[in-house]
Design an enzyme around this catalytic site. Structure first.
Site, PDB file in Angstrom:
ATOM      1  N   GLU A  38       0.848  -1.207   0.000  1.00 46.66           N
ATOM      2  CA  GLU A  38       0.000   0.000   0.000  1.00 46.66           C
ATOM      3  C   GLU A  38       0.880   1.252   0.000  1.00 46.66           C
ATOM      4  OE1 GLU A  38      -3.075  -0.181  -0.666  1.00 46.66           O
ATOM      5  OE2 GLU A  38      -3.252  -2.325  -0.376  1.00 46.66           O
ATOM      6  N   TRP A  51       1.630   1.703  -3.420  1.00 48.62           N
ATOM      7  CA  TRP A  51       0.595   2.395  -4.227  1.00 48.62           C
ATOM      8  C   TRP A  51       0.779   3.907  -4.138  1.00 48.62           C
ATOM      9  CZ3 TRP A  51      -2.841   1.185  -7.912  1.00 48.62           C
ATOM     10  CH2 TRP A  51      -3.148  -0.165  -8.104  1.00 48.62           C
ATOM     11  N   TRP A  74     -21.603  12.201 -19.565  1.00 47.56           N
ATOM     12  CA  TRP A  74     -22.019  12.354 -18.162  1.00 47.56           C
ATOM     13  C   TRP A  74     -23.461  12.826 -18.087  1.00 47.56           C
ATOM     14  CZ3 TRP A  74     -18.573   9.925 -15.517  1.00 47.56           C
ATOM     15  CH2 TRP A  74     -17.209   9.997 -15.831  1.00 47.56           C
ATOM     16  N   ASN A 131     -10.723   3.108   2.833  1.00 46.21           N
ATOM     17  CA  ASN A 131     -10.440   2.904   1.405  1.00 46.21           C
ATOM     18  C   ASN A 131     -11.542   2.120   0.689  1.00 46.21           C
ATOM     19  OD1 ASN A 131      -8.638   2.939  -0.976  1.00 46.21           O
ATOM     20  ND2 ASN A 131      -8.629   0.733  -0.645  1.00 46.21           N
ATOM     21  N   TRP A 134     -15.909  12.172 -12.625  1.00 45.56           N
ATOM     22  CA  TRP A 134     -15.031  11.848 -11.490  1.00 45.56           C
ATOM     23  C   TRP A 134     -14.345  13.088 -10.939  1.00 45.56           C
ATOM     24  CZ3 TRP A 134      -9.874  13.009 -12.354  1.00 45.56           C
ATOM     25  CH2 TRP A 134      -9.446  13.074 -13.692  1.00 45.56           C
ATOM     26  N   TRP A 169      -9.439   8.377  -8.030  1.00 49.13           N
ATOM     27  CA  TRP A 169     -10.636   8.721  -8.825  1.00 49.13           C
ATOM     28  C   TRP A 169     -10.553   8.160 -10.230  1.00 49.13           C
ATOM     29  CZ3 TRP A 169     -15.277   9.763  -7.328  1.00 49.13           C
ATOM     30  CH2 TRP A 169     -15.457  10.179  -6.015  1.00 49.13           C
TER      31      TRP A 169
HETATM   32  C1  LIG Z   1     -11.422   7.711  -4.821  1.00 49.54           C
HETATM   33  C2  LIG Z   1     -10.196   7.594  -3.941  1.00 49.54           C
HETATM   34  C3  LIG Z   1      -9.526   8.739  -3.522  1.00 49.54           C
HETATM   35  C4  LIG Z   1      -8.387   8.641  -2.712  1.00 49.54           C
HETATM   36  N1  LIG Z   1      -7.754   9.795  -2.314  1.00 49.54           N
HETATM   37  C5  LIG Z   1      -6.634   9.711  -1.550  1.00 49.54           C
HETATM   38  C6  LIG Z   1      -5.960  10.881  -1.131  1.00 49.54           C
HETATM   39  O1  LIG Z   1      -6.323  12.013  -1.479  1.00 49.54           O
HETATM   40  N2  LIG Z   1      -4.877  10.742  -0.321  1.00 49.54           N
HETATM   41  C7  LIG Z   1      -4.414   9.510   0.076  1.00 49.54           C
HETATM   42  O2  LIG Z   1      -3.431   9.443   0.816  1.00 49.54           O
HETATM   43  N3  LIG Z   1      -5.028   8.385  -0.347  1.00 49.54           N
HETATM   44  C8  LIG Z   1      -6.116   8.439  -1.126  1.00 49.54           C
HETATM   45  N4  LIG Z   1      -6.754   7.288  -1.514  1.00 49.54           N
HETATM   46  C9  LIG Z   1      -6.129   5.992  -1.210  1.00 49.54           C
HETATM   47  C10 LIG Z   1      -6.569   5.317   0.102  1.00 49.54           C
HETATM   48  O3  LIG Z   1      -7.960   5.299   0.212  1.00 49.54           O
HETATM   49  C11 LIG Z   1      -5.971   5.977   1.344  1.00 49.54           C
HETATM   50  O4  LIG Z   1      -4.584   6.169   1.198  1.00 49.54           O
HETATM   51  C12 LIG Z   1      -6.201   5.104   2.580  1.00 49.54           C
HETATM   52  O5  LIG Z   1      -7.575   4.877   2.773  1.00 49.54           O
HETATM   53  C13 LIG Z   1      -5.600   5.781   3.793  1.00 49.54           C
HETATM   54  O6  LIG Z   1      -5.888   5.055   4.940  1.00 49.54           O
HETATM   55  P1  LIG Z   1      -4.742   4.377   5.794  1.00 49.54           P
HETATM   56  O7  LIG Z   1      -3.670   5.367   6.067  1.00 49.54           O
HETATM   57  O8  LIG Z   1      -5.387   3.743   6.962  1.00 49.54           O
HETATM   58  O9  LIG Z   1      -4.197   3.292   4.784  1.00 49.54           O
HETATM   59  P2  LIG Z   1      -3.342   1.946   4.997  1.00 49.54           P
HETATM   60  O10 LIG Z   1      -4.175   0.845   4.479  1.00 49.54           O
HETATM   61  O11 LIG Z   1      -2.876   1.839   6.388  1.00 49.54           O
HETATM   62  O12 LIG Z   1      -2.131   2.150   4.020  1.00 49.54           O
HETATM   63  C14 LIG Z   1      -0.899   2.750   4.422  1.00 49.54           C
HETATM   64  C15 LIG Z   1      -0.590   3.930   3.521  1.00 49.54           C
HETATM   65  O13 LIG Z   1      -0.449   3.507   2.173  1.00 49.54           O
HETATM   66  C16 LIG Z   1      -0.923   4.527   1.290  1.00 49.54           C
HETATM   67  N5  LIG Z   1      -2.029   3.998   0.496  1.00 49.54           N
HETATM   68  C17 LIG Z   1      -2.893   3.019   0.848  1.00 49.54           C
HETATM   69  N6  LIG Z   1      -3.753   2.772  -0.171  1.00 49.54           N
HETATM   70  C18 LIG Z   1      -3.406   3.611  -1.180  1.00 49.54           C
HETATM   71  C19 LIG Z   1      -3.916   3.835  -2.495  1.00 49.54           C
HETATM   72  N7  LIG Z   1      -4.931   3.108  -2.987  1.00 49.54           N
HETATM   73  N8  LIG Z   1      -3.341   4.794  -3.246  1.00 49.54           N
HETATM   74  C20 LIG Z   1      -2.299   5.533  -2.764  1.00 49.54           C
HETATM   75  N9  LIG Z   1      -1.777   5.353  -1.526  1.00 49.54           N
HETATM   76  C21 LIG Z   1      -2.325   4.417  -0.755  1.00 49.54           C
HETATM   77  C22 LIG Z   1      -1.403   5.676   2.170  1.00 49.54           C
HETATM   78  O14 LIG Z   1      -0.362   6.615   2.274  1.00 49.54           O
HETATM   79  C23 LIG Z   1      -1.664   4.987   3.494  1.00 49.54           C
HETATM   80  O15 LIG Z   1      -1.557   5.848   4.593  1.00 49.54           O
HETATM   81  C24 LIG Z   1      -7.904   7.364  -2.325  1.00 49.54           C
HETATM   82  C25 LIG Z   1      -8.584   6.223  -2.757  1.00 49.54           C
HETATM   83  C26 LIG Z   1      -9.720   6.333  -3.545  1.00 49.54           C
HETATM   84  C27 LIG Z   1     -10.426   5.084  -3.986  1.00 49.54           C
END
Ligand SMILES: Cc1cc2nc3c(=O)[nH]c(=O)nc-3n(C[C@H](O)[C@H](O)[C@H](O)COP(=O)(O)OP(=O)(O)OC[C@H]3O[C@@H](n4cnc5c(N)ncnc54)[C@H](O)[C@@H]3O)c2cc1C
Length: 495
Positions: A291, A294, A322, A359, A377, A400
C-alpha cells in the site's frame, strides 16, 4: 559560522529529515522557515480540511523546535522573494529543502533553485517523502510504468531503503531571526503567530477532526506504534472492514510529511524481526508495504503525466456522456450523505465528520458517483480535495481515475460496485452503518444495507419512516447500472 535556511513545506517533522540534517551539518546554526504561499500549488491549493491539519501540524512543529531552542519563522508571500529577503536579513550561506513532486511544485522549485544558484547561494533539495523518486524506477526500455504490480516489483528489486536519520542533536539557532510580524525573535521559546495565516475555519466545523486526529510528528509516531502493535499482523483481513480500526490511518501524517515512508518501512522490519517473518504475519506486512507502494506509484504516474489530476489518462473517457445535474442536486445529495444508499451515505458522513474515509468505502462512494449517478469523477475528486485531511494530488487522482476506469491500472468501467453487496460483505453486522447513520441503528443488521427492501413492520419496529428519518434511494441501483453500461458502450471502442 553563517547559518543555513531550512525551508519547510510538507515535511513537518524533525526525524528522518534530510534537508534539516544537511542544514544543521557540523553544528551550523539553522533557521527553519515556513513560507505560506498556497498559490504556488497552482490550481490545487490545499482545501479546508488540509488547511486545518496544516495549522495544527505547524503548531506542533513550532513547539518541537522551541523545545530545542529554535524558533519557527513563519512568513507569507512569494517563496523565492522571501528566501532572498531572509538571506539578506540573516546572512545565511545555504538553503535546504525537501522535494515535492506535484507538477506546479516541480516547475516552481526548479526556478527557485536556478535563481538562488545564479545569485551564488548554495541551494540544495533532498528526498524526504518517497522510497523511490518517480524518475528512478523505469521499465526495461527506460519508460514509465502504467501498472502497479510490475512497478512495485521493480521497486523491490532496488536496494533496501536506507535507515532513517535521527533528529540532529546539535540544532542551534542564530541570533536575530524574525517572526511573521518582522519582529526580532529571541532564539527560543517562540510560538509562531499562525493565526495570521487564516488556516482554521471561520465557522467551526472541525469538532470531529479534533476528536479524531493529533496532527504532528508525535501524533504520527503514536499512530504508527499503535498500528504496529494492534493491527499489522491482521492487516490482510482487517483492512477490508470499515467498522474496524484495521488500517494504519497514517495517510494524513504521510501527506504532511510528519512521518517518512522509510520510518514506516523500518518499523515493519523491526516488527517482523521481533515476532517472526512468516505465515499470515508476513503476508499482512507485505500487503501493508505494497500500500505504501501504491502511494509511490501514484507519484510515479503523476510525475510522468502532469495532466493526470484533470484529464483522463485514457483519452476515450474525455467524451464520456455524463449526466446533466441541474443545480447540482445529485452531487449535493452525494456530498451531504443523503443518497438513500446506506453504505454511500455512511462513508460520506464519515468523511465530512472526520476528514477521512476508509479505502473500501472510498471505492464504493466513488463508483456510485461516477457510475450510478454518472457524474464526472472530477466532481468527486474536487469534493475529496476539499474535505479529506489526507487530500493528496497524486493519490486522489489515482483513486478517482481508478474508480472511473480511465486511469493507470484502473478498475474496468463495467465493474460497477453494488453498495448493498459491498455492505453485506465488508460490514456484515452493519456496525459501520449504525455508527454513521444512527437513524438506521435500530434496524436488524440484515436490513441496514437496503432499508427500502425491509418489510414495513421491521421499519416500523425500528422507528424508521423512509423519506422522514432516512431518504428513499436517489436512484434505482439496477437501472442506473444499466444506464452506466449503456453510456460506456458509446465510448467503448478503444477504451
Ligand atoms: C477515490 C479515492 C480517492 C483517494 N484519495 C486519496 C488521497 O487524497 N490521499 C491519500 O493518501 N489516499 C487516497 N486514496 C487511497 C486510500 O484510500 C488511502 O490512502 C487510505 O484509505 C488511507 O488510509 P490508511 O492510512 O489507513 O491506509 P493503509 O491501508 O494503512 O495504508 C498505508 C498507507 O499507504 C498509502 N495507500 C494506501 N492505499 C493507497 C492507495 N490506494 N493509493 C495511494 N496510496 C495508498 C497511504 O499513504 C496509506 O496511509 C484514495 C482512494 C480512492 C479510492
Amino acid at each position: 559560522m553563517r547559518p543555513a535556511l531550512y525551508w519547510i513545506r510538507r515535511d513537518l517533522r524533525l526525524a528522518d529529515n534530510p534537508a534539516l540534517h544537511a542544514a544543521a551539518r557540523a553544528g551550523r546554526p539553522v533557521i527553519p522557515v515556513y513560507i505560506h504561499a498556497p498559490a504556488e500549488a497552482g490550481d490545487w491549493a490545499p482545501g479546508s480540511a488540509s488547511n486545518w491539519w496544516l495549522h495544527h501540524s505547524l503548531q506542533a512543529l513550532a513547539d518541537a523546535l522551541a523545545a530545542r531552542g529554535l524558533p519557527l519563522i513563519v512568513r507569507e508571500g512569494e517563496s523565492l522573494a522571501t528566501i532572498v529577503e531572509l538571506i539578506a536579513e540573516t546572512g545565511a550561506e545555504a538553503v535546504h529543502w525537501n522535494r515535492l513532486y506535484e507538477p506546479a511544485r516541480i516547475e516552481h522549485d526548479t526556478r527557485v533553485k536556478q535563481r538562488l544558484k545564479a545569485e551564488g547561494i548554495d541551494a540544495h533539495s533532498h528526498n524526504a517523502a518517497l522510497l523511490h523518486e518517480p524518475w528512478t524506477i523505469q521499465t526495461g526500455t527506460g519508460g514509465d510504468y502504467k501498472a502497479f504490480t510490475p512497478f512495485w516489483r521493480a521497486c523491490r528489486r532496488q536496494a533496501e531503503p536506507a535507515p532513517p536519520l535521527s533528529v540532529p542533536t546539535d540544532l542551534a539557532a542564530p541570533d536575530g531571526a524574525r517572526d511573521l510580524a518582522g519582529a526580532v525573535v529571541p532564539p527560543a521559546g517562540i510560538t509562531a503567530p499562525l493565526d495570521a495565516l487564516d488556516l482554521l475555519p471561520r465557522v467551526d466545523w472541525a469538532e470531529g477532526l479534533r476528536r479524531t486526529w493529533q496532527p504532528g510528528e508525535q501524533g504520527a509516531q503514536d499512530r504508527l506504534g499503535g498500528f504496529m502493535e494492534t493491527a499489522l499482523a491482521d492487516y490482510r483481513e482487517g483492512r477490508e472492514q470499515p467498522a474496524v480500526a484495521g488500517t494504519s490511518r497514517l495517510s494524513p501524517h504521510l501527506h504532511h510529511g510528519e512521518i517518512s515512508p522509510r520510518q514506516i518501512w523500518q518499523a515493519v522490519q523491526t516488527q517482523l524481526a521481533r515476532h517472526g517473518a512468516e505465515g499470515d504475519r508476513l503476508d499482512s506486512a507485505e500487503m501493508f508495504l505494497s500500500e505504501i507502494g501504491w502511494r509511490e506509484f501514484a507519484q510515479h504516474v503523476l510525475y510522468h503525466h502532469p495532466e493526470f489530476p484533470d484529464a483522463p489518462l485514457n483519452p476515450r473517457f474525455a467524451d464520456f456522456p455524463w449526466q446533466e445535474d441541474p443545480g447540482d442536486q445529485l452531487l449535493g445529495a452525494w456530498q451531504r450523505g443523503e443518497t438513500g444508499i446506506p453504505l454511500v451515505d455512511a462513508g460520506m458522513r464519515e468523511l465530512y465528520t472526520t476528514g477521512w474515509m476508509h479505502n473500501r468505502v472510498r471505492m464504493v462512494v466513488g463508483s456510485f458517483l461516477v457510475k450510478n449517478l454518472r457524474l464526472p469523477w472530477q466532481a468527486g475528486e474536487a469534493w475529496f480535495w476539499e474535505t479529506l485531511v489526507d487530500a493528496d494530488l497524486a493519490s486522489n487522482s489515482l483513486g478517482w481515475q481508478w474508480v472511473a476506469g480511465s486511469g493507470a491500472d484502473a478498475a474496468p468501467y463495467f465493474r460497477v460496485f453494488n453498495p448493498i453487496r459491498q455492505g453485506e460483505r465488508f460490514d456484515a453486522d452493519g456496525a459501520y452503518i449504525a455508527q454513521w447513520l444512527p437513524a438506521l441503528a435500530g434496524l436488524p443488521a440484515k436490513h441496514r444495507q437496503a432499508p427500502w427492501q425491509a418489510p414495513a413492520s421491521v421499519l416500523g419496529d425500528a422507528g424508521v419512516t423512509l423519506g422522514v428519518h432516512y431518504p428513499h434511494p436517489l436512484v434505482d441501483l439496477k437501472e442506473s447500472r444499466q444506464a452506466a453500461l449503456a453510456a460506456f458502450e458509446q465510448i467503448k471502442k478503444g477504451a
